[in-house]
Motif scaffolding. Structure first.
Motif, PDB file in Angstrom:
ATOM      1  N   PHE A  55       1.078  -1.401   0.007  1.00 24.30           N
ATOM      2  CA  PHE A  55      -0.046  -0.434   0.511  1.00 24.30           C
ATOM      3  C   PHE A  55       0.838   1.007  -0.005  1.00 24.30           C
ATOM      4  CE2 PHE A  55      -3.764  -2.694   0.845  1.00 24.30           C
ATOM      5  CZ  PHE A  55      -3.226  -3.365   1.951  1.00 24.30           C
ATOM      6  N   LYS A  56       0.385   2.423  -1.524  1.00 24.88           N
ATOM      7  CA  LYS A  56       1.381   3.357  -0.588  1.00 24.88           C
ATOM      8  C   LYS A  56       0.907   3.926  -0.572  1.00 24.88           C
ATOM      9  CE  LYS A  56       2.593   4.628  -5.459  1.00 24.88           C
ATOM     10  NZ  LYS A  56       1.989   6.030  -5.353  1.00 24.88           N
ATOM     11  N   SER A  57       1.443   5.323   0.590  1.00 29.16           N
ATOM     12  CA  SER A  57       0.718   6.244   1.612  1.00 29.16           C
ATOM     13  C   SER A  57       1.398   7.381   0.581  1.00 29.16           C
ATOM     14  CB  SER A  57       1.071   6.212   2.576  1.00 29.16           C
ATOM     15  OG  SER A  57       2.606   6.761   3.015  1.00 29.16           O
ATOM     16  N   VAL A  58      -0.129   7.724   0.556  1.00 29.35           N
ATOM     17  CA  VAL A  58       0.191   9.603  -0.540  1.00 29.35           C
ATOM     18  C   VAL A  58       0.166  10.416   0.711  1.00 29.35           C
ATOM     19  CG1 VAL A  58      -1.821  10.735  -1.646  1.00 29.35           C
ATOM     20  CG2 VAL A  58      -1.805   7.790  -2.309  1.00 29.35           C
ATOM     21  N   ALA A  59       0.556  11.693  -0.262  1.00 30.86           N
ATOM     22  CA  ALA A  59       1.246  12.417   0.383  1.00 30.86           C
ATOM     23  C   ALA A  59      -0.331  13.543   1.201  1.00 30.86           C
ATOM     24  CB  ALA A  59       1.973  13.734   0.412  1.00 30.86           C
ATOM     25  N   GLN A  68      -7.041  11.114   8.428  1.00 33.53           N
ATOM     26  CA  GLN A  68      -5.561  10.686   8.881  1.00 33.53           C
ATOM     27  C   GLN A  68      -4.905  10.275   7.734  1.00 33.53           C
ATOM     28  OE1 GLN A  68      -5.498  11.155  12.605  1.00 33.53           O
ATOM     29  NE2 GLN A  68      -7.081  11.864  12.365  1.00 33.53           N
ATOM     30  N   LYS A  69      -5.280   9.330   6.445  1.00 33.83           N
ATOM     31  CA  LYS A  69      -3.913   9.018   6.129  1.00 33.83           C
ATOM     32  C   LYS A  69      -4.379   8.502   5.063  1.00 33.83           C
ATOM     33  CE  LYS A  69      -0.451   7.765   9.317  1.00 33.83           C
ATOM     34  NZ  LYS A  69       0.208   6.357  10.033  1.00 33.83           N
ATOM     35  N   ILE A  70      -3.868   8.562   3.834  1.00 28.54           N
ATOM     36  CA  ILE A  70      -4.110   7.956   2.400  1.00 28.54           C
ATOM     37  C   ILE A  70      -3.364   7.071   1.831  1.00 28.54           C
ATOM     38  CG2 ILE A  70      -5.367   8.542   0.111  1.00 28.54           C
ATOM     39  CD1 ILE A  70      -5.769  11.098   1.264  1.00 28.54           C
ATOM     40  N   PHE A  71      -3.861   5.716   1.897  1.00 24.82           N
ATOM     41  CA  PHE A  71      -2.632   4.875   0.804  1.00 24.82           C
ATOM     42  C   PHE A  71      -3.861   4.562  -0.622  1.00 24.82           C
ATOM     43  CE2 PHE A  71      -0.892   3.898   4.593  1.00 24.82           C
ATOM     44  CZ  PHE A  71      -1.688   4.049   5.265  1.00 24.82           C
ATOM     45  N   THR A  76      -6.342   3.175  -9.323  1.00 24.44           N
ATOM     46  CA  THR A  76      -7.746   3.932  -9.441  1.00 24.44           C
ATOM     47  C   THR A  76      -8.612   3.790  -7.643  1.00 24.44           C
ATOM     48  OG1 THR A  76      -8.754   1.930 -10.144  1.00 24.44           O
ATOM     49  CG2 THR A  76      -8.399   3.307 -11.547  1.00 24.44           C
ATOM     50  N   THR A  77      -8.071   3.090  -6.895  1.00 25.75           N
ATOM     51  CA  THR A  77      -8.154   2.453  -5.240  1.00 25.75           C
ATOM     52  C   THR A  77      -7.556   2.961  -4.633  1.00 25.75           C
ATOM     53  OG1 THR A  77      -7.812   1.201  -5.837  1.00 25.75           O
ATOM     54  CG2 THR A  77     -10.104   1.693  -6.177  1.00 25.75           C
ATOM     55  N   TYR A  78      -8.649   4.234  -3.445  1.00 27.98           N
ATOM     56  CA  TYR A  78      -7.917   4.914  -2.036  1.00 27.98           C
ATOM     57  C   TYR A  78      -8.204   4.582  -1.642  1.00 27.98           C
ATOM     58  CZ  TYR A  78      -5.162   7.666  -5.855  1.00 27.98           C
ATOM     59  OH  TYR A  78      -4.618   8.594  -6.967  1.00 27.98           O
ATOM     60  N   ILE A  79      -7.926   3.883  -0.068  1.00 29.86           N
ATOM     61  CA  ILE A  79      -8.424   3.721   0.938  1.00 29.86           C
ATOM     62  C   ILE A  79      -8.002   4.923   2.537  1.00 29.86           C
ATOM     63  CG2 ILE A  79      -7.925   2.310   2.714  1.00 29.86           C
ATOM     64  CD1 ILE A  79      -6.849   0.246   1.198  1.00 29.86           C
ATOM     65  N   PHE A  80      -8.856   5.808   2.461  1.00 30.68           N
ATOM     66  CA  PHE A  80      -8.785   6.512   3.625  1.00 30.68           C
ATOM     67  C   PHE A  80      -8.621   6.239   5.177  1.00 30.68           C
ATOM     68  CE2 PHE A  80      -8.995  10.141   0.506  1.00 30.68           C
ATOM     69  CZ  PHE A  80      -9.822   9.652  -0.474  1.00 30.68           C
ATOM     70  N   LYS A  81      -7.476   6.206   6.003  1.00 26.80           N
ATOM     71  CA  LYS A  81      -8.143   6.170   7.059  1.00 26.80           C
ATOM     72  C   LYS A  81      -8.488   7.049   7.746  1.00 26.80           C
ATOM     73  CE  LYS A  81      -6.303   4.643  11.151  1.00 26.80           C
ATOM     74  NZ  LYS A  81      -4.256   5.140  12.137  1.00 26.80           N
ATOM     75  N   MET A  82      -9.903   7.124   8.161  1.00 28.23           N
ATOM     76  CA  MET A  82     -10.829   8.464   8.971  1.00 28.23           C
ATOM     77  C   MET A  82     -10.652   8.115  10.560  1.00 28.23           C
ATOM     78  SD  MET A  82     -11.062   9.627   6.110  1.00 28.23           S
ATOM     79  CE  MET A  82     -12.943  10.684   6.464  1.00 28.23           C
ATOM     80  N   GLN A  83     -10.723   9.472  11.178  1.00 31.97           N
ATOM     81  CA  GLN A  83     -10.993   9.894  12.397  1.00 31.97           C
ATOM     82  C   GLN A  83     -11.969  10.255  12.611  1.00 31.97           C
ATOM     83  OE1 GLN A  83      -7.713  10.184  15.625  1.00 31.97           O
ATOM     84  NE2 GLN A  83      -9.287   9.996  17.085  1.00 31.97           N
ATOM     85  N   ALA A  96     -12.230   2.505   1.244  1.00 27.21           N
ATOM     86  CA  ALA A  96     -11.782   2.685  -0.129  1.00 27.21           C
ATOM     87  C   ALA A  96     -13.140   2.697  -1.243  1.00 27.21           C
ATOM     88  CB  ALA A  96     -11.457   1.137  -0.122  1.00 27.21           C
ATOM     89  N   ILE A  97     -12.199   4.322  -1.795  1.00 25.05           N
ATOM     90  CA  ILE A  97     -13.146   5.316  -2.607  1.00 25.05           C
ATOM     91  C   ILE A  97     -12.530   5.031  -4.100  1.00 25.05           C
ATOM     92  CG2 ILE A  97     -13.952   7.020  -2.680  1.00 25.05           C
ATOM     93  CD1 ILE A  97     -14.245   7.726  -0.611  1.00 25.05           C
ATOM     94  N   ASN A  98     -12.553   5.138  -4.953  1.00 27.16           N
ATOM     95  CA  ASN A  98     -12.169   4.544  -6.345  1.00 27.16           C
ATOM     96  C   ASN A  98     -12.138   5.655  -7.089  1.00 27.16           C
ATOM     97  OD1 ASN A  98     -14.805   4.990  -7.386  1.00 27.16           O
ATOM     98  ND2 ASN A  98     -14.681   2.915  -8.403  1.00 27.16           N
ATOM     99  N   THR A  99     -11.491   6.372  -8.231  1.00 32.21           N
ATOM    100  CA  THR A  99     -11.481   7.560  -8.994  1.00 32.21           C
ATOM    101  C   THR A  99     -12.978   8.145  -9.403  1.00 32.21           C
ATOM    102  OG1 THR A  99     -10.856   6.756 -10.501  1.00 32.21           O
ATOM    103  CG2 THR A  99      -9.229   7.938  -9.145  1.00 32.21           C
TER     104      THR A  99
END
Lengths: 168, 191, 102, 228
Positions: A55-59, A68-71, A76-83, A96-99
């Motif tokens: 999982f490449k973490s995105v700035a 908090q973090k995005i991977f 096309t798909t990104y995973i958002f870590k949310m609080q 997980a949300i895609n483009t």
């Protein structure tokens, strides 16, 4: 005059010794704690996408407090870590949300609200009601647990907005 | 401006520091025998919390954060609070013995008081800016004093009432606190 | 590591200095019997006696507001008798002793 | 002999929670389930014994004027170091005690015992007193959380502290529909604590009454012996 000196030196020494011991313990333990946290994070990411190898973490751009973090899983798909906040400690979850803005996967990691009510956001019923929908369309909250579930839905909308703005 | 007001009301009435967070029970149980002593305690707590919050807020954002040693927050806060309270006690004892008689004599109780430390840590955890921090540090002790004063007036009449021998003193006071907790939890829907 | 120790030394020194100076200039001549009795009391500052902290009770005992040490529930019986004895024997600045029951 | 008496004093006669009213803040807040009670008391016992020992070790050199700041700094540093070590080296233990250790700094028992006992006695006695008081605290917390958990959820259960999903024992005593959920909220905590504190007070009054009767009996006996 001697008394003042004695008090100053004594308190300074005690504070320095206590602070030094704490700093030593901190330098000793921070790398290990970070390693544990990364391992735990990878584990929860694996739950969403078992087959993905890395999982490449995105700035993170913008200043949102909930994301908090995005991977990035694939292009096309990104995973958002949310609080998000809630009734007491709120919820930490991954989505997980895609483009195209489809909500592919939802997984709640922890919820610190009243057990039995707030913790419904971690159960499969809520997960099923979200997955497969468009991330930016109105999503239904849990009746009776709106204080915990509404911030989660708002968090997902914020993630969707983030995708359209930065990741398109 | 409005959310400052809602923050104030929530801190004073809804998650009141004694009745729903359970902090500051030691002075609450000990000192609330007379209404005048409750006011004395309340004013002392308001003064100490506001000053302690400003000092700890300054230390965190001017010293700990830039130097990157934020894990030292607990230690520095607690050191500052303990010394600050001891300093205030000495100043009041010297400057006005009368005020000390009624007010300062409660200050030793505040040093072990959990509310002061909790407010200092909460200011950082919630990431308040300076104005929010000030409102929060005034609201919490005002809530503390309000509940302490109401409790003291009830307790004055309580001594006259006939209570079973085993319940005399603190146990009956706890029952009164429980009933007050019910009343205060009724306000939860306010905000 | 080093920065923490330096910060703590400075903070400890400043607070120690403040307390030291305060202690020297703000010295209030307190009847030493009060300090002696406060030291003998358990110092829980639990407030069980209605006074805020043990120093409050000690003062009340010395200036006669309170007649018996039994108001302090958590202290052990032998401590109570010791305090009563001490107060009944040592004269205060005005030469009088107080009459206190354990 | 008086060491043993000192040690057992912490259980009932001088129970930190019910008779000295120390540490009520954490007792009321944490005593919702048996797991919380065990977790909190183990954490308190460890910190209390260690802090009592350190404080009694330096008691002769601590100047009286700055006694409280010095004790508080030692306790806070101790708590934070234990928390760091546990999070790093014992992640399993961290799941059990992780949430309770920061609560301890706000707990009045530690500073209360430090000032009342550890600053006046030698290291071994202070450690013993810390242990006695800690066990008294655990005793009070267990009783409180058993009652509150039973009334609030009707179930008494204890999960393995290292892996919360694995239930060690679970007994349903009250059927689900007769459950009083008030006892998991602050209100229930106040009432349970009040009743238990009254119980301890009644027990102590009973002891005093018995002791007084004995004295009267002895006095009567002595008087009778003098006349004869």
């Amino acid at each position: 005059m001697k008394k003042i000196l004695h008090l100053t030196i004594f308190l300074a020494v005690v504070a320095a010794v206590a602070g030094g011991a704490l700093a030593f313990a901190n330098d000793l333990t921070t790398p290990i704690i970070e390693k544990n946290q990364l391992a735990a994070e990878k584990e929860s990411l694996k739950i969403l996408y078992p087959e993905a190898s890395d999982f490449k973490s995105v700035a993170l751009k913008g200043d949102s407090k909930t994301i908090q973090k995005i991977f990035q899983v694939d292009d096309t798909t990104y995973i958002f870590k949310m609080q998000v906040a809630g009734y007491k400690d709120g919820t930490v979850f991954m989505v997980a949300i895609n483009t195209e803005g489809d909500l592919l996967k939802y997984h709640a990691i922890s919820n610190g609200d009243t057990s039995g009510i707030g913790t419904k956001v971690t159960e499969d019923a809520f997960k099923a009601s979200l997955e497969g929908k468009k991330a930016n369309e109105p999503l239904d909250t849990i009746s009776g647990a709106t204080v915990s579930s509404k911030p989660v839905v708002e968090g997902i909308h914020e993630a969707a907005a983030y995708v359209d703005e930065y990741l398109k | 401006m409005t959310e400052l007001f809602t923050m104030f009301i929530t801190a004073v009435l809804i998650n009141n520091v004694i009745l729903s967070q359970f902090l500051g029970m030691c002075p609450f149980m000990g000192v609330s025998k007379k209404a005048s002593s409750a006011i004395g305690m309340g004013v002392a707590v308001i003064f100490v919390i506001v000053v302690a919050s400003i000092v700890t807020y300054g230390i965190y954002y001017l010293v700990l954060d830039p130097l990157g040693i934020t894990y030292m927050d607990l230690l520095t806060f607690i050191l500052v609070i303990a010394s600050l309270v001891q300093l205030t006690e000495m100043i009041i004892k010297k400057s006005s013995p009368a005020l000390y008689r009624s007010l300062g004599v409660y200050l030793p109780l505040i040093t072990t008081n959990c509310v002061v430390l909790n407010v200092a840590l909460e200011n950082i955890k919630q990431g308040y800016n300076f104005v929010e921090m000030l409102t929060y540090s005034i609201a919490i002790p005002v809530g503390f004093t309000l509940v302490l004063y109401i409790f003291a007036t009830i307790r004055e009449r309580l001594d006259a009432a006939k209570t079973p021998a085993a319940f005399k003193g603190n146990p009956i006071a706890l029952i009164v606190a429980g009933i007050m907790a019910i009343a205060f939890s009724g306000l939860a829907g306010l905000v | 590591m080093v920065t923490t120790i330096i910060v703590m030394i400075i903070l400890g020194a400043v607070l120690g200095l403040g307390l030291g100076v305060a202690d020297k200039f703000l010295k209030v001549e307190v009847d030493e019997r009060v300090e002696k009795v406060t030291a003998m009391l358990p110092n829980y500052n639990c407030g069980g006696c209605g006074y805020a902290g043990c120093s409050g009770l000690a003062e009340a005992l010395v200036n006669g507001e309170v007649a018996s040490v039994s108001l302090c529930k958590p202290s052990k019986p032998e401590v109570k008798t010791a305090i009563a004895e001490y107060l009944n024997t040592t004269p205060g600045p005005d030469g009088t002793c107080c009459k206190v029951k354990p | 002999m008086n060491r043993m008496k000192n040690f057992t004093a912490g259980f009932v006669r001088e129970n930190p929670v019910f008779s000295l009213y120390l540490g009520i803040c954490s007792t009321l807040a944490v005593s919702t389930t048996l797991n919380n009670a065990i977790g909190m008391s183990v954490a308190v016992i460890v910190v209390l014994v260690l802090s009592n020992m350190i404080i009694s070790a330096i008691r002769n050199i601590t100047p009286n004027e700055i006694r409280i700041p010095v004790y508080i700094v030692i306790i806070a540093a101790l708590v934070k170091i234990i928390q760091m070590l546990i999070t790093a080296y014992a992640p399993a233990l961290d799941t059990a005690l992780g949430t309770f250790i920061p609560l301890i700094v706000v707990n009045c028992i530690i500073l209360g015992r430090a000032e009342a006992f550890a600053s006046k006695n030698n290291i071994f006695d202070s450690a013993l007193d810390g242990l006695g008081m800690g066990i008294g605290y655990m005793f009070a917390l267990l009783v409180m959380s058993a009652i509150r958990q039973l009334l609030a959820t009707g179930v008494l259960n204890f999960a393995n502290p290292f892996d919360m999903t694995q239930m060690i024992f679970e007994i349903r005593i009250i059927p689900a529909e007769y459950v009083i959920s008030m006892f998991s909220q602050p209100v229930g905590a106040f009432f349970t604590f009040a009743i238990l504190a009254a119980g301890v007070a009644a027990y102590k009054n009973h002891l005093e009454a018995k002791a007084k009767e004995q004295e009267k009996a002895e006095a009567a006996l002595k008087k009778a012996a003098k006349e004869a």
